[in-house]
Design a protein around this motif. Structure first.
Motif, mmCIF file in Angstrom:
data_model
loop_
_atom_site.group_PDB
_atom_site.id
_atom_site.type_symbol
_atom_site.label_atom_id
_atom_site.label_comp_id
_atom_site.label_asym_id
_atom_site.label_seq_id
_atom_site.Cartn_x
_atom_site.Cartn_y
_atom_site.Cartn_z
ATOM 1 N N GLN A 14 -32.747 -40.005 -43.864
ATOM 2 C CA GLN A 14 -32.173 -38.571 -44.359
ATOM 3 C C GLN A 14 -31.159 -38.197 -43.583
ATOM 4 N N GLU A 15 -30.235 -37.392 -44.072
ATOM 5 C CA GLU A 15 -29.110 -36.619 -43.538
ATOM 6 C C GLU A 15 -29.842 -35.698 -42.416
ATOM 7 N N GLY A 16 -29.069 -35.967 -41.253
ATOM 8 C CA GLY A 16 -29.169 -35.173 -40.035
ATOM 9 C C GLY A 16 -30.269 -36.014 -39.022
ATOM 10 N N LYS A 37 -17.892 -51.370 -39.561
ATOM 11 C CA LYS A 37 -18.366 -50.528 -40.731
ATOM 12 C C LYS A 37 -17.547 -50.902 -41.854
ATOM 13 N N LYS A 38 -18.255 -51.243 -43.125
ATOM 14 C CA LYS A 38 -17.453 -51.473 -44.337
ATOM 15 C C LYS A 38 -18.041 -50.814 -45.472
ATOM 16 N N TYR A 39 -16.832 -50.032 -46.045
ATOM 17 C CA TYR A 39 -17.122 -49.517 -47.641
ATOM 18 C C TYR A 39 -16.844 -50.439 -48.414
ATOM 19 N N PRO A 40 -17.337 -50.059 -49.768
ATOM 20 C CA PRO A 40 -17.150 -50.984 -51.064
ATOM 21 C C PRO A 40 -15.784 -51.113 -51.326
ATOM 22 N N ALA A 41 -15.165 -52.312 -51.522
ATOM 23 C CA ALA A 41 -13.916 -52.612 -51.744
ATOM 24 C C ALA A 41 -12.912 -52.370 -50.892
ATOM 25 N N GLU A 42 -13.328 -52.197 -49.430
ATOM 26 C CA GLU A 42 -12.381 -51.988 -48.330
ATOM 27 C C GLU A 42 -12.905 -53.192 -47.413
ATOM 28 N N GLY A 43 -11.974 -53.288 -46.447
ATOM 29 C CA GLY A 43 -12.185 -54.245 -45.230
ATOM 30 C C GLY A 43 -12.962 -53.752 -44.228
ATOM 31 N N PRO A 44 -13.663 -54.273 -43.177
ATOM 32 C CA PRO A 44 -14.405 -54.170 -42.384
ATOM 33 C C PRO A 44 -13.675 -53.250 -41.441
ATOM 34 N N GLN A 81 -24.796 -38.897 -41.376
ATOM 35 C CA GLN A 81 -24.173 -37.866 -42.518
ATOM 36 C C GLN A 81 -23.908 -38.857 -43.789
ATOM 37 N N PRO A 82 -23.862 -38.298 -44.871
ATOM 38 C CA PRO A 82 -23.855 -39.058 -46.132
ATOM 39 C C PRO A 82 -22.523 -39.895 -46.073
ATOM 40 N N GLY A 83 -21.736 -39.421 -45.282
ATOM 41 C CA GLY A 83 -20.200 -40.433 -45.423
ATOM 42 C C GLY A 83 -20.522 -41.633 -44.554
ATOM 43 N N LYS A 108 -28.063 -46.301 -46.000
ATOM 44 C CA LYS A 108 -27.759 -45.226 -47.118
ATOM 45 C C LYS A 108 -28.572 -44.266 -46.599
ATOM 46 N N VAL A 109 -27.524 -42.858 -46.318
ATOM 47 C CA VAL A 109 -27.947 -41.729 -45.653
ATOM 48 C C VAL A 109 -28.198 -40.679 -47.064
ATOM 49 N N LEU A 110 -29.272 -40.398 -47.415
ATOM 50 C CA LEU A 110 -29.712 -39.445 -48.221
ATOM 51 C C LEU A 110 -29.368 -37.938 -48.125
#
Lengths: 111, 114
Positions: A14-16, A37-44, A81-83, A108-110
């Motif tokens: 959960q967020e926070g 850290k890796k976001y989709p379609a980006e490099g680590p 955080q969600p980000g 996954k941060v909800l």
């Protein structure tokens, strides 16, 4: 032979709240550890590192803990955080440029 | 500061066809790495360059893979012929070299071999 293991493929928080991501390694020659850290379609992208002469390194909301006797490290994110939702890889090096990566944990941060 | 640039971002080919990936590292970075990331796995190093010299290609399957970095800047990774098992994301990274130094990754090229 997987020298760096991330046994949790996914984690929801959960967020926070605090996110704790774990990593185990088998090679006692490893002396430097990193989290990417890796976001989709980006490099680590590099997040934080720790040398084996330390047992803790902190950078803002991110803290890495190293337990050499247990061959275990963890990444704490407080507050989450969600980000922060991404795939997190831990990596290890034994005094060389060669980094051995784990298989990643999807956080996954909800909201 | 511009990051590591890779092209193409996606490539779909039939097996036995050749394919090439291109990487432009961050300006001033003399060290360049090619990694392969299989689905559900972490990146695995294929080859490392110091300037134009391949200083570690021990993990590169040399029967079908080749790489070059002719002028010590851009690099090309080639597979010929491609096999089904080559489907993966190919990542390029650059850095200032040495041990314990951060490696900056590009967005990768996702290869699908049919």
């Amino acid at each position: 032979d997987q020298q760096v293991k991330q046994n949790s493929p996914s984690l929801s928080v959960q967020e926070g709240r605090i996110s704790i991501l774990n990593c185990d390694y088998t090679n006692s020659m490893f002396d430097y550890f990193l989290w990417y850290k890796k976001y989709p379609a980006e490099g680590p992208t590099f997040l934080i590192s720790i040398s084996s002469i330390k047992d803790k390194n902190e950078d803002g909301r991110f803290t890495v803990f190293l337990n050499k006797s247990a061959k275990h490290l963890s990444l704490h994110i407080v507050p989450s955080q969600p980000g922060d939702s991404a795939v997190y890889f831990c990596a290890a090096s034994g005094g060389t440029y060669k980094y051995i990566f784990g298989t990643g944990t999807r956080l996954k941060v909800l909201a | 500061e511009a990051g590591v640039v890779q092209s193409p971002r996606y490539k779909i080919i039939e097996k036995k066809q050749p394919v090439a990936f291109w990487c432009n590292p961050i300006s001033g970075h003399n060290t360049l790495y090619w990694y392969r990331q299989n689905l559900g796995q972490g990146p695995e190093l294929l080859i490392r360059y110091e300037n134009e010299e391949a200083v570690d290609d021990s993990q590169l399957p040399k029967d079908r893979f080749s790489a070059e970095r002719l002028k010590g800047v851009d690099s090309t990774l080639k597979i010929q012929p491609a096999e089904l098992g080559d489907s993966a994301v190919y990542l390029c990274a650059s850095g200032t070299g040495g041990n314990y130094n951060e490696q900056f990754f590009g967005p990768g090229t996702r290869l699908t071999v049919l």
